[in-house]
Design a protein around this motif. Structure first.
Motif, mmCIF file in Angstrom:
data_model
loop_
_atom_site.group_PDB
_atom_site.id
_atom_site.type_symbol
_atom_site.label_atom_id
_atom_site.label_comp_id
_atom_site.label_asym_id
_atom_site.label_seq_id
_atom_site.Cartn_x
_atom_site.Cartn_y
_atom_site.Cartn_z
ATOM 1 N N THR A 1 -4.315 10.119 -0.097
ATOM 2 C CA THR A 1 -4.744 9.072 -1.019
ATOM 3 C C THR A 1 -4.004 7.784 -0.693
ATOM 4 O O THR A 1 -2.931 7.809 -0.090
ATOM 5 C CB THR A 1 -4.489 9.452 -2.490
ATOM 6 O OG1 THR A 1 -3.083 9.626 -2.678
ATOM 7 C CG2 THR A 1 -5.228 10.726 -2.867
ATOM 8 N N ALA A 2 -4.605 6.690 -1.127
ATOM 9 C CA ALA A 2 -3.989 5.386 -0.899
ATOM 10 C C ALA A 2 -4.228 4.527 -2.124
ATOM 11 O O ALA A 2 -5.296 4.576 -2.724
ATOM 12 C CB ALA A 2 -4.589 4.726 0.334
ATOM 13 N N GLU A 3 -3.219 3.768 -2.472
ATOM 14 C CA GLU A 3 -3.406 2.779 -3.528
ATOM 15 C C GLU A 3 -2.763 1.481 -3.075
ATOM 16 O O GLU A 3 -1.793 1.469 -2.327
ATOM 17 C CB GLU A 3 -2.854 3.250 -4.866
ATOM 18 C CG GLU A 3 -1.379 3.524 -4.906
ATOM 19 C CD GLU A 3 -0.937 4.055 -6.258
ATOM 20 O OE1 GLU A 3 -0.047 3.426 -6.852
ATOM 21 O OE2 GLU A 3 -1.471 5.073 -6.696
ATOM 22 N N GLY A 4 -3.353 0.394 -3.524
ATOM 23 C CA GLY A 4 -2.865 -0.922 -3.123
ATOM 24 C C GLY A 4 -3.882 -1.608 -2.248
ATOM 25 O O GLY A 4 -5.089 -1.463 -2.434
ATOM 26 N N ARG A 5 -3.415 -2.328 -1.267
ATOM 27 C CA ARG A 5 -4.282 -3.143 -0.406
ATOM 28 C C ARG A 5 -4.976 -2.269 0.637
ATOM 29 O O ARG A 5 -4.334 -1.696 1.513
ATOM 30 C CB ARG A 5 -3.459 -4.231 0.256
ATOM 31 C CG ARG A 5 -2.869 -5.172 -0.811
ATOM 32 C CD ARG A 5 -2.050 -6.249 -0.251
ATOM 33 N NE ARG A 5 -2.920 -7.175 0.487
ATOM 34 C CZ ARG A 5 -2.453 -8.160 1.226
ATOM 35 N NH1 ARG A 5 -1.161 -8.344 1.335
ATOM 36 N NH2 ARG A 5 -3.285 -8.962 1.852
ATOM 37 N N PHE A 6 -6.304 -2.222 0.548
ATOM 38 C CA PHE A 6 -7.099 -1.357 1.418
ATOM 39 C C PHE A 6 -6.967 -1.725 2.893
ATOM 40 O O PHE A 6 -7.081 -0.870 3.763
ATOM 41 C CB PHE A 6 -8.569 -1.377 0.998
ATOM 42 C CG PHE A 6 -9.430 -0.488 1.835
ATOM 43 C CD1 PHE A 6 -9.350 0.893 1.719
ATOM 44 C CD2 PHE A 6 -10.301 -1.026 2.774
ATOM 45 C CE1 PHE A 6 -10.124 1.721 2.510
ATOM 46 C CE2 PHE A 6 -11.086 -0.206 3.570
ATOM 47 C CZ PHE A 6 -11.005 1.169 3.428
ATOM 48 N N ASN B 1 -10.459 12.842 1.539
ATOM 49 C CA ASN B 1 -9.424 12.980 0.505
ATOM 50 C C ASN B 1 -8.252 13.848 0.957
ATOM 51 O O ASN B 1 -7.588 14.476 0.140
ATOM 52 C CB ASN B 1 -10.004 13.515 -0.810
ATOM 53 C CG ASN B 1 -10.854 12.492 -1.507
ATOM 54 O OD1 ASN B 1 -10.540 11.311 -1.495
ATOM 55 N ND2 ASN B 1 -11.948 12.951 -2.084
ATOM 56 N N THR C 1 0.850 -1.189 0.000
ATOM 57 C CA THR C 1 0.000 0.000 0.000
ATOM 58 C C THR C 1 0.883 1.235 0.000
ATOM 59 O O THR C 1 1.874 1.293 0.731
ATOM 60 C CB THR C 1 -0.912 0.019 1.245
ATOM 61 O OG1 THR C 1 -1.708 -1.162 1.246
ATOM 62 C CG2 THR C 1 -1.822 1.232 1.264
ATOM 63 N N TRP D 1 -8.794 10.134 5.256
ATOM 64 C CA TRP D 1 -8.852 9.452 3.962
ATOM 65 C C TRP D 1 -10.198 9.696 3.281
ATOM 66 O O TRP D 1 -10.253 9.984 2.093
ATOM 67 C CB TRP D 1 -8.599 7.955 4.153
ATOM 68 C CG TRP D 1 -8.756 7.175 2.898
ATOM 69 C CD1 TRP D 1 -7.889 7.135 1.840
ATOM 70 C CD2 TRP D 1 -9.851 6.347 2.539
ATOM 71 N NE1 TRP D 1 -8.385 6.313 0.855
ATOM 72 C CE2 TRP D 1 -9.589 5.820 1.258
ATOM 73 C CE3 TRP D 1 -11.030 5.988 3.186
ATOM 74 C CZ2 TRP D 1 -10.463 4.963 0.618
ATOM 75 C CZ3 TRP D 1 -11.897 5.135 2.547
ATOM 76 C CH2 TRP D 1 -11.603 4.631 1.272
#
Length: 130
Positions: A90-95, A87, A61, A84
């Motif tokens: 931001t986050a990307e990958g495994r929640f 906003n 993540t 989060w």
């Protein structure tokens, strides 16, 4: 150490929060922006421990945040999941690692009321979720 962000990561490396499950394993990279610079922090979580480095490595993540927002979370002035949802980061990958942030950051402070409890958290003076 006067920088709350550095103090936050140093404390994670020294002793993982007691609410971190021993089976939790994975990596999180934080990219904190401030001015023209990007600060990297990398967490490796395994066996109930957290290793912290300043390297820009691949991660399960990736969390991207303004340094000021992260500073407020590190001081317990903002909740990670609320930030989060607004906003603020931001986050990307495994929640699942976004959800895990609530266990890593200090509980929100109740200004001017030492020992006060947050609403809905009866019996827990720290305001931490059970």
């Amino acid at each position: 150490m006067s920088d709350p962000i550095e103090a936050f990561f140093t404390s994670l490396a020294g002793q993982a929060p007691g609410r971190l499950h021993r089976r939790t394993a994975g990596t999180i990279r934080f990219e904190l922006t401030g001015g023209d610079a990007v600060e990297h922090w990398h967490l490796t979580i395994a066996d109930g421990r957290i290793a912290v480095s300043r390297q820009e490595q691949p991660a399960d993540t990736v969390i991207r945040s303004d340094r000021d927002v992260f500073d407020r979370m590190a001081r317990g002035e903002a909740r990670p999941l609320t930030a989060w949802m607004r906003n603020d980061f931001t986050a990307e990958g495994r929640f699942r690692f976004v959800v895990l942030l609530a266990r890593l950051f200090p509980p929100p402070a109740v200004a001017g009321r030492p020992g006060a409890r947050l609403p809905g958290r009866a019996g827990d003076a720290t305001g931490a979720a059970e």
